[in-house]
Each structure stands twice: as structure tokens, then as C-alpha cells.
Motif scaffolding. Structure first.
Motif, PDB file in Angstrom:
ATOM      1  N   GLY A 131       0.862  -1.457   0.331  1.00 29.63           N
ATOM      2  CA  GLY A 131      -0.030  -0.541  -0.214  1.00 29.63           C
ATOM      3  C   GLY A 131       0.662   1.157  -0.090  1.00 29.63           C
ATOM      4  N   GLU A 166       2.989  -8.543  -0.876  1.00 28.93           N
ATOM      5  CA  GLU A 166       1.057  -8.563  -1.077  1.00 28.93           C
ATOM      6  C   GLU A 166       0.346  -9.515   0.049  1.00 28.93           C
ATOM      7  OE1 GLU A 166      -0.802  -5.546   0.072  1.00 28.93           O
ATOM      8  OE2 GLU A 166      -2.161  -7.001  -0.801  1.00 28.93           O
ATOM      9  N   GLY A 167      -0.541  -9.817   0.488  1.00 26.74           N
ATOM     10  CA  GLY A 167      -1.253 -10.402   1.309  1.00 26.74           C
ATOM     11  C   GLY A 167      -2.333 -10.500   0.153  1.00 26.74           C
ATOM     12  N   SER A 223      -7.674   9.198  -1.980  1.00 23.45           N
ATOM     13  CA  SER A 223      -7.919  10.638  -2.944  1.00 23.45           C
ATOM     14  C   SER A 223      -6.246  10.341  -3.262  1.00 23.45           C
ATOM     15  CB  SER A 223      -8.523  12.533  -2.397  1.00 23.45           C
ATOM     16  OG  SER A 223      -9.352  11.137  -2.126  1.00 23.45           O
ATOM     17  N   ASN A 253       0.307   2.698   8.947  1.00 17.49           N
ATOM     18  CA  ASN A 253      -1.273   2.225   9.998  1.00 17.49           C
ATOM     19  C   ASN A 253      -0.459   1.280  10.902  1.00 17.49           C
ATOM     20  OD1 ASN A 253      -2.134   5.280   9.303  1.00 17.49           O
ATOM     21  ND2 ASN A 253      -3.586   3.395   7.484  1.00 17.49           N
ATOM     22  N   THR A 290      -5.765   0.676   1.044  1.00 18.56           N
ATOM     23  CA  THR A 290      -6.880   1.265   1.249  1.00 18.56           C
ATOM     24  C   THR A 290      -6.382   2.581   0.378  1.00 18.56           C
ATOM     25  OG1 THR A 290      -7.135   0.644   3.351  1.00 18.56           O
ATOM     26  CG2 THR A 290      -7.850   2.794   2.557  1.00 18.56           C
ATOM     27  N   GLN A 329      -2.200  11.180   6.643  1.00 14.34           N
ATOM     28  CA  GLN A 329      -1.713   9.790   6.443  1.00 14.34           C
ATOM     29  C   GLN A 329      -1.014   8.512   5.483  1.00 14.34           C
ATOM     30  OE1 GLN A 329      -5.768   6.878   7.237  1.00 14.34           O
ATOM     31  NE2 GLN A 329      -6.463   9.304   7.062  1.00 14.34           N
ATOM     32  N   ILE A 330      -1.327   9.518   4.113  1.00 15.40           N
ATOM     33  CA  ILE A 330      -0.638   9.046   2.997  1.00 15.40           C
ATOM     34  C   ILE A 330       1.059   9.678   3.163  1.00 15.40           C
ATOM     35  CG2 ILE A 330       0.081   9.060   0.967  1.00 15.40           C
ATOM     36  CD1 ILE A 330      -2.560   8.763   0.316  1.00 15.40           C
ATOM     37  N   GLY A 362      -4.705  14.621   3.841  1.00 13.85           N
ATOM     38  CA  GLY A 362      -3.222  13.649   3.349  1.00 13.85           C
ATOM     39  C   GLY A 362      -2.375  13.804   4.486  1.00 13.85           C
ATOM     40  N   THR A 368      -3.884  11.721  -1.527  1.00 13.86           N
ATOM     41  CA  THR A 368      -3.394  13.799  -1.329  1.00 13.86           C
ATOM     42  C   THR A 368      -2.505  12.921   0.179  1.00 13.86           C
ATOM     43  OG1 THR A 368      -5.647  14.385  -1.665  1.00 13.86           O
ATOM     44  CG2 THR A 368      -3.644  15.650  -0.133  1.00 13.86           C
ATOM     45  N   GLY A 410       2.168   2.961   2.240  1.00 17.37           N
ATOM     46  CA  GLY A 410       3.725   2.665   2.888  1.00 17.37           C
ATOM     47  C   GLY A 410       4.646   1.681   2.036  1.00 17.37           C
TER      48      GLY A 410
HETATM   49  C1  FAD Z   1     -11.774   7.099   0.346  1.00 17.38           C
HETATM   50  C2  FAD Z   1     -10.711   6.901   1.406  1.00 17.38           C
HETATM   51  C3  FAD Z   1     -10.044   8.537   0.853  1.00 17.38           C
HETATM   52  C4  FAD Z   1      -8.622   8.469   1.842  1.00 17.38           C
HETATM   53  N1  FAD Z   1      -8.471   9.910   1.107  1.00 17.38           N
HETATM   54  C5  FAD Z   1      -6.861  10.113   1.594  1.00 17.38           C
HETATM   55  C6  FAD Z   1      -6.144  10.778   1.254  1.00 17.38           C
HETATM   56  O1  FAD Z   1      -6.380  11.155   0.314  1.00 17.38           O
HETATM   57  N2  FAD Z   1      -5.293  11.160   1.889  1.00 17.38           N
HETATM   58  C7  FAD Z   1      -4.528  10.393   3.477  1.00 17.38           C
HETATM   59  O2  FAD Z   1      -3.551  10.398   3.755  1.00 17.38           O
HETATM   60  N3  FAD Z   1      -5.242   9.392   3.717  1.00 17.38           N
HETATM   61  C8  FAD Z   1      -6.683   9.238   2.698  1.00 17.38           C
HETATM   62  N4  FAD Z   1      -6.766   8.070   3.228  1.00 17.38           N
HETATM   63  C9  FAD Z   1      -6.528   6.871   4.183  1.00 17.38           C
HETATM   64  C10 FAD Z   1      -5.537   5.759   3.548  1.00 17.38           C
HETATM   65  O3  FAD Z   1      -5.661   5.404   2.053  1.00 17.38           O
HETATM   66  C11 FAD Z   1      -4.736   5.133   4.539  1.00 17.38           C
HETATM   67  O4  FAD Z   1      -4.463   5.531   5.630  1.00 17.38           O
HETATM   68  C12 FAD Z   1      -2.681   4.925   3.716  1.00 17.38           C
HETATM   69  O5  FAD Z   1      -3.282   4.295   2.216  1.00 17.38           O
HETATM   70  C13 FAD Z   1      -2.248   3.498   4.388  1.00 17.38           C
HETATM   71  O6  FAD Z   1      -1.476   3.606   4.264  1.00 17.38           O
HETATM   72  P1  FAD Z   1      -0.968   1.891   5.064  1.00 17.38           P
HETATM   73  O7  FAD Z   1       0.500   2.074   3.796  1.00 17.38           O
HETATM   74  O8  FAD Z   1      -0.441   1.910   5.946  1.00 17.38           O
HETATM   75  O9  FAD Z   1      -1.793   1.139   4.247  1.00 17.38           O
HETATM   76  P2  FAD Z   1      -2.597   0.152   2.859  1.00 17.38           P
HETATM   77  O10 FAD Z   1      -2.587   2.114   1.921  1.00 17.38           O
HETATM   78  O11 FAD Z   1      -4.334   0.327   3.400  1.00 17.38           O
HETATM   79  O12 FAD Z   1      -2.076  -0.538   2.613  1.00 17.38           O
HETATM   80  C14 FAD Z   1      -1.528  -1.957   3.703  1.00 17.38           C
HETATM   81  C15 FAD Z   1      -1.450  -3.077   2.569  1.00 17.38           C
HETATM   82  O13 FAD Z   1      -1.046  -3.828   2.925  1.00 17.38           O
HETATM   83  C16 FAD Z   1      -1.430  -5.003   2.151  1.00 17.38           C
HETATM   84  N5  FAD Z   1      -1.769  -5.873   3.635  1.00 17.38           N
HETATM   85  C17 FAD Z   1      -2.023  -5.923   4.730  1.00 17.38           C
HETATM   86  N6  FAD Z   1      -1.463  -7.811   5.768  1.00 17.38           N
HETATM   87  C18 FAD Z   1      -0.968  -7.757   4.887  1.00 17.38           C
HETATM   88  C19 FAD Z   1      -0.523  -9.385   5.291  1.00 17.38           C
HETATM   89  N7  FAD Z   1      -0.731 -10.691   6.574  1.00 17.38           N
HETATM   90  N8  FAD Z   1       0.557  -9.725   4.190  1.00 17.38           N
HETATM   91  C20 FAD Z   1       0.858  -8.954   2.897  1.00 17.38           C
HETATM   92  N9  FAD Z   1       0.213  -7.413   3.083  1.00 17.38           N
HETATM   93  C21 FAD Z   1      -0.626  -7.354   4.186  1.00 17.38           C
HETATM   94  C22 FAD Z   1      -3.460  -4.790   2.186  1.00 17.38           C
HETATM   95  O14 FAD Z   1      -3.869  -6.111   1.145  1.00 17.38           O
HETATM   96  C23 FAD Z   1      -2.799  -4.074   1.734  1.00 17.38           C
HETATM   97  O15 FAD Z   1      -2.366  -4.048   0.639  1.00 17.38           O
HETATM   98  C24 FAD Z   1      -8.326   8.108   2.412  1.00 17.38           C
HETATM   99  C25 FAD Z   1      -8.864   6.517   2.590  1.00 17.38           C
HETATM  100  C26 FAD Z   1     -10.166   5.723   1.793  1.00 17.38           C
HETATM  101  C27 FAD Z   1     -10.941   4.702   2.179  1.00 17.38           C
END
Ligand code: FAD
Length: 566
Positions: free
Chosen positions: A15, A36-37, A49, A527, A44, A543-544, A541, A51, A17
């Protein structure tokens, strides 16, 4: 692909990160495995968006970027205070602009600054009116060839029919309908592109928002020839003598030990999709759904806990929130629609509790609006809360899943998403709200619409509110009368878009053990990492922005580790 059993770095989760960390490490010359799982990349982020909140980046023209970084740190100090270790936000401010510059110079990831996109807490010192949130440039999915299908689709409720993606600005232009040549031209361009796409693809290939960011990261990973395993399951981390040295991967009924001589980065996206953990860690009443991707279920956090990591410290409520409405889709699946910026701030909508009373400023950020739902739920049930508007509002601005200018809303009434009645009294009865109070609330609100002053909650008073209102509506772009029957209502619930409680790390994104010592070789970002903002939401933005910045920090820190001998 069967992996070689030795890499410099293993990243778990593709995702925001994880993809950023894997990409940066690869550009730095490390041999990287990204696991990737699921069968799609993007997590997410692909729904989002896209951002990224990065104060002081090279895209920020005014005010001067380096000065803004210092101001932004002051803003974070005021907002976050003791809820998170200050070193974490210092690292964020120092490294965010470096991460953006690095990606821009070495990969296909491209952003531009929103010159006007106000921070969410305008009352705090250091809040900016724009420049900090960065928007990914759109991307031509055809450049991915047959890998295009590997990108997770956006939420169907946030795309136009046929799977066409548009930005918020484009949606606003299109909604001008046939009244302007600009909208007609845009409509023709987008529709002809969609028509040609649909000859070869299942959806439109012109990607914007989070899908564009996911695709740009993915394209860059492919260019760097990073090994990516989809549908991979990590059963445990390999840790000897206090150091994490690799992972055990389960695939096709076999387990393979894979060595990582410079580290493992966890980026599984937190636990918003884990019901049990929501029950345990999040406030009551427990959220029944999440708009986050289903795979963000805490499995990666569990891997770290089993290797001696700890979570916390807990902040005020351990999550970041969207008010969301819920509906059944035609295929029986559940749509969780986030009311982010399109309706709540527009003139002519109020949110009321079961007593028929407003309980907060409807134009507050989604996070603060949802907090208010929890904070006032005892006074009069505000979970769920009812968003209320009239016919004119619904036509002009839409409500939740209902697009503006919808010719018929029958199917939304039939499936229970939308409640409608020709009188406010009748609507109150249908939605279980005190009718006398509702009538009084609307009367008071309609007076505010004339004076432009919401003396109860200050709707439309700061630039963040007004930016999401209707600039053509006066005297207050966020307050208009509710007076043209029929009246409508949609129920909203506070749901976690992400969890802010995660693995405790230091400022290098190194996971800490219970004595607050770094576990050598183990990192977390996104996260999975406890929020450096203590669960607060400074601006669009956040979180991203955090996910990508700490991914950069983790990857560069791992690069400087002496490679372990096998
Ligand atoms: C409608 C919507 C709009 C949003 N807009 C924004 C925005 O504009 N700006 C912003 O900052 N945030 C936004 N967010 C939130 C943001 O997208 C997430 O908080 C962010 O993507 C988190 O990043 P991450 O890398 O932690 O997780 P993710 O991007 O969710 O990626 C996690 C990945 O890890 C994989 N995974 C999980 N467990 C395992 C495992 N055990 N083994 C292998 N793979 C695994 C998942 O399948 C997934 O692909 C929005 C969310 C939504 C729903």
C-alpha cells in the motif's frame, strides 16, 4: 515467481507505506522483496484521494518551503502536544520534503501542491491555507500493459459509471452540465477516452487520486525490477539473537524461509478491518464497518508482537474517522460511503441527533465531525446521526452516494438508504427524531442562513469550512435554508478509515520492544506504526504523508545498516 531466498530488504504490504519503502530501497541499490497478502496492489491507498500532507516540499511555492516546515512543526506541537513523542514529528517534518524530492528525481511518482487546501484546525497557530497537501498527477494505466489489472479498483461509489475516475475539480466542472463549453469539452474528452478504454479494459485507464499514486508507485517498482509476490502470507518473522533476519513465507502449501540481510519493514495498513480489535481498542459503540480495505486486519502487527514488539502509546481514541453512510449494493455487498468533503459543508444541510438537535459544526473535518458524534452521543443519540436537507440541496449538491442532478432517487428510497417526506414532521417520524425539536432546529438554522452567522456552532466561519462550501452562495457559503419539500435524510456512522494505534517505533521507524529498545532489523510504517500525530488529523493527506515519509526513513535507515552474514 519463486523468490530467491536472500534479499537486502523484505517489505510486507503493498500500500502507501510498503510500496514507497520498497521503491526507495530499490533505488538505493538494495535487492528488495515486496510481499502483498492479496491479489492486488494498492491497499486502502487505491481507494483514497491520494493526497499527501508534506509541509515544506519543493512543490510549495508560497510561503517559502523551509520557513513553512518550521511553522508546520509549531502547528503539530499545538495539535499533538504530549500525545506522541516530539522526535517523531521532527523526523516527519525533516524527511517529508526529502522523500518527495527523492521520488521526483528517481521514479515515476509525481505530485503537485494544492495551492489552496486549508489545514483542518485553523484555530491553531501555524495552520496553513494551502501548499502542504500534495496531489498525485494523473496516470495513464495503459502504460502498465497487462499489469493494469493488478491495481486495486477504487470504490465504485466514487467513480462515474463505466469505472471512469475524475478528480473533485473535474466532477465540479462536469456538474456544470450543458451550461458551459468547458464542461461539454471535458465531458466529451473523458467519455471518448472511456469508450476507447472499454474496448480493451474492464474500466477506465485514466487514473487519478489514490489509484494514480498506486499506479505510479507500481510502475516505478516494475521499472526497478523489484520482486513482488501477490497472495503471499508471512507466517512469522525470523529472529535470532535479538535481530530480525527474515521471514517465513507460506505459499501454495509450502513454507520458505527468506533471509533479509538489512531488514524487514511492516506496512500492512493497521487494523481498521479487524472487528475484534475494533471492539477492544476503539470507543463504544463499536464501529461495525470500515471504509478501509478489508486486508488491513492487523496481521502484520501480530507478526511484530510475536517478535517482541509492543503497541502504543494509546492516544485519545486510537483511530482516524470518517462519517459514513451504508447501503447494500446490487450485488449484495455493502457499500461504505465516506462523507469527506462533498456534502456536509454545503449550504442547506444539518446533522441532528435523535433529539432533533444539531450537535456540531457540520463543516468540520470528517475526523472532528466523527469525534463530535462520539463526544455527544450521551446527550442525545448522535450515533447514527441524521444528515437532513431539502429537495433543492439534493438536486444541486447531492447527498452521500446520490450524485447531484440525479433525475430519480427512487432506488435509494426503496433500498432504505434515503428517507424522504413532504413534511419535516413526517421525516422526523420516519427517522425516529423528535419532531418538535427538529422543526425548531430548522427554523433557527434558516435564520442563520439569512444572517450568515451560525451562533451555535460557527458553521462556515473558518477557511477550511468555506473551502468546502459553495463560493457562489451568500452571505455564508456553508449555510442555506432548508425549506423546499420534500425533505431528505441519510444516516451516518463514525467509522475508522484507519487506526492510529500501532507498533511503537523510534524516529527511525525501528520497532521498539517493551524496554523501548529498537528490535534490530524490524521497521514499521503507515498505519502499522503508532501515529506520529497521536491520532490527530492536521490536514488533508496526513495518513499518506506519514506513511510515505516513514517508509523513506525506514528504507534509508535499513540501507545504512551493516548487512548481516547468513
Ligand atoms: C475513501 C478514502 C479516501 C482517503 N483519502 C486519503 C487521502 O487523500 N490522504 C490520506 O493521507 N489518506 C487517505 N485515506 C486513508 C489512506 O488511504 C490510508 O490510511 C493509507 O493508505 C494507509 O497506508 P498503509 O500503507 O498503512 O496501508 P494501505 O495503503 O492500506 O496498504 C496496506 C497493504 O498491506 C497489505 N497487507 C495487510 N496485511 C498483510 C499481510 N499480513 N501480508 C501481506 N500484505 C498485507 C494490504 O493488503 C494492503 O495492500 C483515504 C481512505 C479512504 C477509504
Amino acid at each position: 515467481m519463486r523468490p530467491s531466498t536472500e534479499f537486502n530488504l523484505i517489505v510486507i504490504g503493498a500500500g502507501a507505506g510498503g510500496m514507497t519503502a520498497a521503491l526507495i530501497a530499490a533505488v538505493l541499490g538494495m535487492k528488495v522483496l515486496l510481499v502483498e497478502g492479496s491479489d492486488k496492489i494498492g491497499g486502502t491507498m487505491a481507494y483514497s484521494s491520494g493526497t499527501a500532507w508534506i509541509p515544506g516540499s519543493q512543490h510549495q511555492a508560497e510561503p517559502d518551503a523551509s520557513e513553512d516546515a518550521a511553522r508546520a512543526l509549531g502547528y503539530l506541537d499545538a495539535l499533538v502536544g504530549d500525545l506522541a513523542d516530539r522526535k517523531l514529528r521532527e523526523a516527519f517534518i525533516a524527511n517529508g520534503p526529502k522523500m518527495i524530492a527523492f521520488l521526483q528525481a528517481n521514479t515515476s511518482v509525481r505530485f503537485q501542491a494544492y495551492s489552496y487546501h486549508p489545514d483542518y484546525r485553523q484555530e491553531l497557530p501555524g495552520a496553513a491555507s494551502g501548499g502542504r497537501p500534495l496531489d498525485p498527477l494523473h496516470f495513464d494505466g495503459r502504460l502498465l500493459g497487462n499489469k493494469f489489472d493488478v491495481i486495486r479498483w477504487p470504490m465504485p461509489e466514487l467513480t462515474l459509471p463505466g469505472g471512469m475516475m475524475v478528480t473533485r475539480g473535474e466532477a465540479a466542472r462536469l456538474l456544470n452540465g450543458l451550461t458551459s463549453w468547458d464542461s461539454i469539452k471535458l465531458g466529451i474528452t473523458l467519455l471518448s477516452r472511456l469508450a476507447s478504454d472499454r474496448l480493451h479494459y474492464k474500466r477506465g485507464t485514466r487514473l487519478v487520486l489514490g489509484n494514480a499514486l498506486a499506479a505510479r508507485l507500481y510502475k516505478s517498482l516494475l521499472d526497478q525490477k523489484v520482486t513482488i509476490i501477490l497472495n503471499g502470507r508471512i507466517t512469522r518473522l525470523i529472529k535470532t539473537s535479538g535481530t530480525v533476519r527474515g521471514v517465513v513465507l507460506a505459499q501454495n502449501n509450502t513454507e520458505t524461509s527468506i533471509f533479509a540481510c538489512q531488514g524487514v519493514i511492516l506496512a500492512g495498513g493497521g487494523f481498521a478491518a479487524n472487528r475484534e480489535w475494533r471492539e477492544h481498542y476503539l470507543p463504544k459503540p463499536t464501529a461495525q464497518y470500515t471504509p478501509a480495505y478489508d486486508g488491513c486486519n492487523g496481521e502484520t502487527i501480530k507478526l511484530a508482537l510475536a517478535a517482541g514488539g509492543i503497541i502504543g502509546p494509546a492516544a485519545s481514541d486510537n483511530a482516524l474517522w470518517f462519517p459514513c453512510s451504508i447501503a447494500q449494493r446490487k450485488d449484495g455487498s455493502t457499500a461504505v460511503y465516506p462523507h469527506i468533503v462533498l456534502d456536509r459543508a454545503k449550504p442547506g444541510l444539518i446533522a441532528v441527533n435523535s433529539m432533533g438537535r444539531r450537535f456540531t459544526n457540520e463543516a468540520a473535518s470528517y475526523h472532528d465531525f466523527a469525534h463530535a458524534m462520539y463526544a455527544t452521543n450521551q446527550e442525545g443519540q448522535s450515533i447514527p446521526a441524521a444528515l437532513i436537507c431539502d429537495r433543492r440541496f439534493l438536486w444541486k449538491y447531492g447527498l452521500g452516494m446520490i450524485w447531484p442532478h440525479s433525475l430519480s432517487v427512487k432506488r435509494y428510497i426503496q433500498n432504505g438508504y434515503l428517507q424522504a417526506d413532504h413534511s419535516l414532521n413526517g421525516l422526523a417520524a420516519k427517522i425516529g427524531v423528535d419532531a418538535n425539536n427538529l422543526a425548531q432546529t430548522v427554523k433557527t438554522y434558516n435564520k442563520f442562513s439569512k444572517t450568515g452567522k451560525d451562533t451555535e456552532f460557527g458553521k462556515g466561519e473558518d477557511i477550511y469550512n468555506r473551502n468546502n462550501g459553495d463560493p457562489l452562495h451568500q452571505p455564508n457559503p456553508c449555510i442555506g435554508p432548508i425549506a423546499s419539500a420534500p425533505y431528505y435524510s441519510v444516516r451516518v456512522f463514525p467509522l475508522p478509515v484507519a487506526t492510529s494505534l500501532g507498533l511503537k517505533t523510534d524516529e527511525n521507524a525501528n520497532v521498539l520492544d517493551e524496554s523501548s529498545q529498537p528490535i534490530e532489523g524490524l521497521y514499521a510504517c503507515g498505519n502499522d506504526m503508532n501515529s506520529a500525530f497521536g491520532g490527530q488529523y492536521p490536514g488533508g493527506g496526513s495518513q499518506i504523508g506519514l506513511a510515505m515519509t516513514f517508509a523513506y526513513i525506514a528504507a534509508t535507515h535499513a540501507k545504512h545498516r551493516q548487512p548481516l552474514q547468513r
